[in-house]
Design a protein around this motif. Structure first.
Motif, short mmCIF file in Angstrom:
data_model
loop_
_atom_site.label_atom_id
_atom_site.label_comp_id
_atom_site.label_asym_id
_atom_site.label_seq_id
_atom_site.Cartn_x
_atom_site.Cartn_y
_atom_site.Cartn_z
N GLN A 130 0.83 -1.21 0.00
CA GLN A 130 0.00 0.00 0.00
C GLN A 130 0.87 1.26 0.00
O GLN A 130 0.57 2.24 -0.71
N ALA A 133 2.04 2.20 -3.44
CA ALA A 133 0.98 2.85 -4.22
C ALA A 133 0.79 4.29 -3.76
O ALA A 133 0.57 5.20 -4.57
N ASP A 134 0.90 4.51 -2.46
CA ASP A 134 0.70 5.85 -1.91
C ASP A 134 1.84 6.78 -2.35
O ASP A 134 1.60 7.94 -2.72
N THR A 137 1.32 7.76 -5.88
CA THR A 137 0.24 8.76 -5.98
C THR A 137 0.75 10.14 -5.59
O THR A 137 0.43 11.14 -6.24
N ASN A 215 -3.28 11.68 5.49
CA ASN A 215 -3.45 10.26 5.28
C ASN A 215 -4.29 9.71 6.41
O ASN A 215 -4.01 10.00 7.58
N LEU A 254 -5.26 11.18 1.29
CA LEU A 254 -5.12 9.77 0.93
C LEU A 254 -5.89 8.90 1.92
O LEU A 254 -5.94 9.20 3.12
N CYS A 256 -6.28 4.52 2.31
CA CYS A 256 -5.97 3.24 1.67
C CYS A 256 -7.22 2.45 1.33
O CYS A 256 -7.18 1.55 0.49
N THR A 276 -8.21 11.55 -6.18
CA THR A 276 -6.91 11.12 -5.64
C THR A 276 -7.02 9.74 -5.00
O THR A 276 -6.18 8.86 -5.22
N GLN A 279 -7.40 6.99 -7.52
CA GLN A 279 -6.12 6.87 -8.25
C GLN A 279 -5.13 6.09 -7.39
O GLN A 279 -4.39 5.23 -7.87
N GLN A 280 -5.14 6.39 -6.10
CA GLN A 280 -4.30 5.67 -5.12
C GLN A 280 -4.66 4.18 -5.14
O GLN A 280 -3.78 3.32 -5.16
N ASN A 283 -3.37 2.58 -8.24
CA ASN A 283 -1.91 2.47 -8.21
C ASN A 283 -1.41 1.22 -7.50
O ASN A 283 -0.25 0.84 -7.63
N ARG A 284 -2.29 0.56 -6.76
CA ARG A 284 -1.90 -0.74 -6.18
C ARG A 284 -1.45 -1.68 -7.29
O ARG A 284 -0.47 -2.39 -7.16
#
Ligand code: CP
Ligand code: NVA
Length: 297
Positions: A130, A133-134, A137, A215, A254, A256, A276, A279-280, A283-284
């Motif tokens: 995770q 991916a973050d 992003t 986050n 963000l 998760c 966002t 998209q996050q 991105n995983r």
């Protein structure tokens, strides 16, 4: 041969994975090589998952591999067969494993006993995929994490906050954890982390001051369901519009996911930052393809 934690990573490794993830993303559907061709990977989960399971199943296939999903109820692990025996069997049959479970020691044991590439898909201790991916992003949305103030609001001692603290240690950005006193990482963890750029506070508004990234994560992680006393501690730690008014004008939010609206985040904030946040989530896939490709190189 393993990707078990952000703790055991380093800046060069993290940066090279993010670079590869961005490349994987831009070339999706047109990958020139298939690094998992001829391989079969096992995905072994003892906890629920939407994003991680789907992104690994799709990612492994896109890299040319076959994949089998094994929930604990499908295999003898769920009836008490030890992880080391499961590892010694699967290690003789499959080419790699992606594991989501409770104890970090179980993924370490799986790797040691199986001898095959092993990826931590979430434990109580870390959620390293995770974080990749973050970071991707943040790079896409803000250009870089360098010089940014990144804040985590919620359970300061869960897998997400711990993995983030290790990322901050390696990459050097300012990182603040805002959590209730009893949900702070313990002193022995902070001593091991030994990162002056990571600070802890019980004041979420103070943490959010000038922040570029906010986050958050669920207040109760998997395995803690029903802990009403713990959940009650988080009333002041909601990501809402008032809290975000303290942030830098160009802040991003963000999460998760999964999100529990009106608990750790309001519906209004989640929908305002949905571009966002999803998209996050996407991105995983790209980040994990980079992790897979790098592991079998
Ligand atoms: N963020 C995340 O790991 O989601 P899942 O639990 O759905 O896999
Ligand atoms: N901290 C959360 C993350 C979920 C992706 C949990 O462990 O449940």
């Amino acid at each position: 041969m393993k990707f078990l934690s952000i703790e055991e990573s380093n800046a060069t490794h993290l940066e090279s994975l993010i670079f590869l993830a961005a490349e994987m993303k831009s070339t999706r559907g047109a990958h020139l090589n298939q690094p998992l061709a001829g391989q079969t990977w096992a995905i072994i989960f003892t906890k629920a998952s939407t994003r991680t399971r789907v992104s690994f199943e799709v990612g492994i296939r896109e890299l040319g591999g076959n994949v089998m999903f094994l929930s604990k109820n499908d295999i003898q692990l769920g009836r008490g067969e030890p992880i080391k025996d499961t590892a010694r069997v699967l290690g003789r049959m499959v080419h790699g494993a992606v594991i989501r479970t409770f104890a970090q020691q179980d993924v370490i044991d799986f790797y040691n006993y199986s001898g095959i590439p092993t990826i931590n898909a979430l434990t109580d201790e870390e959620h390293p995929c995770q974080i990749m991916a973050d970071l991707l992003t943040i790079r896409e949305k803000l250009g870089t994490w360098e010089g940014k103030k990144i804040v985590f609001i919620g359970d300061g001692d869960n897998n997400m906050s711990r993995s983030w603290m290790w990322a901050a240690k390696h990459l050097g950005f300012e990182f603040v954890v805002a959590a209730p006193e009893s949900c702070m990482p313990p002193q022995d963890f902070m001593d091991r982390l030994n990162a002056p750029n990571v600070t802890l506070t019980t004041d979420p508004a103070e943490a959010a001051k000038g922040a570029h990234v906010i986050n958050t994560d669920v207040w109760l992680s998997m395995g803690q369901e029903g802990q009403a006393e713990k959940e009650a501690l988080f009333g002041d730690y909601q990501v809402n519009e008032e809290l975000l008014s303290n942030c830098d004008d160009k802040h991003i939010v963000l999460h998760c996911l999964p999100a529990y609206r009106e608990k750790e985040i309001t519906e209004v904030v989640l929908e305002k930052h949905a571009d966002t946040i999803f998209q996050q989530a996407e991105n995983r896939l790209h980040a994990q393809k980079a992790i897979l490709a790098a592991l079998v190189k």
